[in-house]
Motif scaffolding. Sequence first.
Motif, mmCIF file in Angstrom:
data_model
loop_
_atom_site.group_PDB
_atom_site.id
_atom_site.type_symbol
_atom_site.label_atom_id
_atom_site.label_comp_id
_atom_site.label_asym_id
_atom_site.label_seq_id
_atom_site.Cartn_x
_atom_site.Cartn_y
_atom_site.Cartn_z
ATOM 1 N N GLY A 1 34.884 39.704 42.740
ATOM 2 C CA GLY A 1 34.608 38.302 42.476
ATOM 3 C C GLY A 1 35.079 37.873 41.101
ATOM 4 O O GLY A 1 35.192 38.696 40.176
ATOM 5 N N ARG B 1 35.704 31.975 42.888
ATOM 6 C CA ARG B 1 35.278 30.584 42.805
ATOM 7 C C ARG B 1 36.283 29.880 41.908
ATOM 8 O O ARG B 1 36.427 30.214 40.733
ATOM 9 N N GLU C 1 38.992 30.306 48.742
ATOM 10 C CA GLU C 1 37.593 30.585 48.394
ATOM 11 C C GLU C 1 36.817 31.121 49.589
ATOM 12 O O GLU C 1 36.039 32.068 49.461
ATOM 13 N N GLU D 1 43.026 38.146 42.934
ATOM 14 C CA GLU D 1 42.061 38.655 43.915
ATOM 15 C C GLU D 1 42.138 40.179 44.024
ATOM 16 O O GLU D 1 41.119 40.861 44.156
ATOM 17 N N ARG E 1 36.049 36.194 47.321
ATOM 18 C CA ARG E 1 34.898 36.078 46.415
ATOM 19 C C ARG E 1 35.240 35.341 45.129
ATOM 20 O O ARG E 1 34.466 35.382 44.167
#
Length: 201
Positions: free
Chosen positions: A126, A95, A89, A120, A93
């Motif tokens: 994100g 979560r 994390e 990713e 970006r």
Amino acid sequence: MAARIVSLVGSRLCHDLISPLGAIGNGVELLQMAGDWPGLKDSPEMSLIEDALRAARARITCFRIAFGGTGGTQRVSPAEFATLIGEVEKAGRMRITLEVAEDQARGQVKLVMLALMCLETAMPWGARVIIRHEGRDWIISAEAERTRHDPALWAWLTGPRGDQPEPAASEVHFALLGLAAMELARNIRWTLTETGAEIRF
């Protein structure tokens, strides 16, 4: 055998890089404690060095699992797993919610880490990711506002074929995930849409 050799190379590189990074960290701490340069500890230059060092350590920690050897019967505790996810994390970006409460085989965690790297790459702007372990199966699902749609690259997850274009160095984790899954006799299923993706094994 190819996946095993790649893992050994990854373990060697990470092992050799950990020591100099630790030495740099010790050097930074000594500089901060020295009284020869007043204000150095709180300077923008020192903050830049600390941030870069922290990011490098985080990456190496993740790479040791993703690219290194699985260590046979080695296990990863929930706390260690949560720390790894926290490092992922910090470095990007995404979560991530980790829904795992028991020790896990290092080989399985390796697959999860490689899967996160694939997500990713597909969602560099994100994403919200959930990692679940249900029975024998792992489900890593992600939602995002948009994705990079590259089915040819994702096809590496089901193993190499003669007609596949070679992945770029920055995308090698797709091929490695496919190879590592084959070595552990895990069958990868994946879906990729305009706003999300899911990897199961």
